[in-house]
Design a protein around this motif. Sequence first.
Motif, mmCIF file in Angstrom:
data_model
loop_
_atom_site.group_PDB
_atom_site.id
_atom_site.type_symbol
_atom_site.label_atom_id
_atom_site.label_comp_id
_atom_site.label_asym_id
_atom_site.label_seq_id
_atom_site.Cartn_x
_atom_site.Cartn_y
_atom_site.Cartn_z
ATOM 1 N N PRO A 51 0.892 -1.182 0.128
ATOM 2 C CA PRO A 51 -0.104 -0.156 0.093
ATOM 3 C C PRO A 51 0.827 1.199 -0.041
ATOM 4 C CG PRO A 51 0.059 -1.148 2.295
ATOM 5 C CD PRO A 51 0.774 -2.023 1.382
ATOM 6 N N SER A 52 0.380 2.323 -0.594
ATOM 7 C CA SER A 52 1.044 3.562 -0.644
ATOM 8 C C SER A 52 2.616 3.325 -0.840
ATOM 9 C CB SER A 52 0.431 4.506 0.248
ATOM 10 O OG SER A 52 0.659 3.828 1.484
ATOM 11 N N PRO A 53 3.331 2.625 -2.036
ATOM 12 C CA PRO A 53 4.710 2.817 -1.927
ATOM 13 C C PRO A 53 5.319 3.972 -2.307
ATOM 14 C CG PRO A 53 3.685 2.024 -3.752
ATOM 15 C CD PRO A 53 2.515 2.119 -2.934
ATOM 16 N N ALA A 54 6.680 4.173 -1.638
ATOM 17 C CA ALA A 54 7.248 5.123 -1.879
ATOM 18 C C ALA A 54 7.423 6.056 -3.369
ATOM 19 C CB ALA A 54 8.831 5.096 -1.477
ATOM 20 N N GLU A 55 7.652 5.033 -4.261
ATOM 21 C CA GLU A 55 7.585 5.649 -5.639
ATOM 22 C C GLU A 55 6.275 6.211 -6.189
ATOM 23 O OE1 GLU A 55 7.367 0.898 -5.893
ATOM 24 O OE2 GLU A 55 8.253 2.740 -4.872
ATOM 25 N N GLU A 56 5.160 5.852 -5.715
ATOM 26 C CA GLU A 56 3.962 6.332 -5.810
ATOM 27 C C GLU A 56 3.478 7.698 -5.017
ATOM 28 O OE1 GLU A 56 -0.038 3.581 -5.910
ATOM 29 O OE2 GLU A 56 -0.289 4.880 -4.166
ATOM 30 N N ILE A 57 4.110 8.021 -3.901
ATOM 31 C CA ILE A 57 3.732 8.967 -3.228
ATOM 32 C C ILE A 57 4.925 10.115 -3.597
ATOM 33 C CG2 ILE A 57 3.476 9.654 -0.943
ATOM 34 C CD1 ILE A 57 1.730 7.900 -1.879
ATOM 35 N N ILE A 58 5.881 9.782 -4.298
ATOM 36 C CA ILE A 58 6.858 10.921 -4.614
ATOM 37 C C ILE A 58 5.952 11.802 -5.758
ATOM 38 C CG2 ILE A 58 8.652 11.261 -6.608
ATOM 39 C CD1 ILE A 58 10.150 8.838 -5.516
ATOM 40 N N GLN A 59 5.196 11.207 -6.630
ATOM 41 C CA GLN A 59 4.239 12.052 -7.314
ATOM 42 C C GLN A 59 3.401 13.116 -6.554
ATOM 43 O OE1 GLN A 59 4.620 11.603 -10.602
ATOM 44 N NE2 GLN A 59 6.376 10.060 -9.973
ATOM 45 N N ASN A 60 3.061 12.693 -5.430
ATOM 46 C CA ASN A 60 2.282 13.567 -4.547
ATOM 47 C C ASN A 60 3.251 14.763 -4.012
ATOM 48 O OD1 ASN A 60 0.160 11.984 -4.533
ATOM 49 N ND2 ASN A 60 0.248 11.159 -2.696
ATOM 50 N N MET A 61 4.441 14.470 -3.710
ATOM 51 C CA MET A 61 5.569 15.308 -3.444
ATOM 52 C C MET A 61 5.836 16.351 -4.522
ATOM 53 S SD MET A 61 6.206 14.480 -0.106
ATOM 54 C CE MET A 61 7.301 15.895 -0.181
ATOM 55 N N LYS A 62 5.786 15.812 -5.914
ATOM 56 C CA LYS A 62 6.075 16.857 -6.865
ATOM 57 C C LYS A 62 4.948 17.982 -6.911
ATOM 58 C CE LYS A 62 8.785 13.672 -9.767
ATOM 59 N NZ LYS A 62 8.682 12.671 -11.038
ATOM 60 N N VAL A 63 3.735 17.408 -6.769
ATOM 61 C CA VAL A 63 2.535 18.273 -6.670
ATOM 62 C C VAL A 63 2.628 19.238 -5.553
ATOM 63 C CG1 VAL A 63 -0.180 18.585 -6.409
ATOM 64 C CG2 VAL A 63 0.967 16.597 -7.764
#
Length: 353
Positions: free
Chosen positions: A323-335
């Motif tokens: 669930p919610s792996p780091a590489e997925e949440i990196i996209q949120n950090m970009k936003v």
Amino acid sequence: MQLVKAGLCAFGMSGKVFHAPFLKEHPGFFISAIVERSKEESKEKYPEATIYRSVEEMLNHADIDLVIMNTPVQTHFDFVKKALEAGKNVIVEKPFTVDTAEAEELSELAKEKGLFLSVYQNRRFDRDFLMVREILSGGKLGELKEAEIRFDRFRTEAGGKEHKVNPNHKGSGALHDLGAHLIDQATLLFGFPDKIFADVFSMKGEDFANDYFEILLYYKNHLIVRLKSSTFSKEAHYAYSFHGSKGSFLQERSDNQENELVAGAIPVYGKEWTKPLQQQDGILNFIDENQKTQRILTLSEPGNYMNYYQQIYEHIVFGYPLPSPAEEIIQNMKVIEAAIESAKEEKVIYLSR
């Protein structure tokens, strides 16, 4: 059942409310270690856990397989890096890090070490958001044109923890705090946006970290998504609003897991444990296949943060998706970073993966 030994890096509000109760009640986890710098509050409910006085001491001496990094965001990069270098799998609280560069470095390190790194995005398991996903997947709204997700509060006085309210601390403020949830939900529902325009500032004044944001996410299919949060909202709005070619859906923010946990509720493994709602919490208004208008009051099903830890356990034991792996949440950090840039430059920011 395989037992996963976990170490909790702090025993403040998040440790007491969002993590320890679920680890305690899930039969696949054992709380082996808890970091408390000076107190021993955890002994009352979790006497089986060894208390350590620092994260470093726990990493060096505790018998653990999994680290829950629930320290202030400004410490995430250093502590998560140390945990990965010590050979531990890691769950890190949102916001992942203070910026994208830190998140990317930690994600790469986890891959190099053959370890997993998951970000604790618990609002994915709120009853209201689960209802939103159900309604949107049903297609009754037709082609979606406009969406709004908001998280408002009424907190007009300065307060809170230093790392969250001091504007001189990178990663402080509502955008990293509540914005991390709203952006995560938006990208889950609609994917990564093409461009962004944002307004981010402090209603309390420049001596305080941002407590207001409005972010517009633009998509190529002419969908616009608005994310908004204010600390000067005495009257509640619908937290979710969706408007499409065939209808609209409005959903209240009705999940009460946090409040119940704070009040002392004990989550139950494999069962619903929250109190039932007393009335419907949503409105679905659409044109059906017979071209007739249907206006329905909807009732969401209970959410459960235990499902996050169940997914973590299934990943460890069975290799199921993380669930919610780091590489997925990196996209949120970009936003988040794009929103900061947009507000500062007062312009639209075009995004790329």
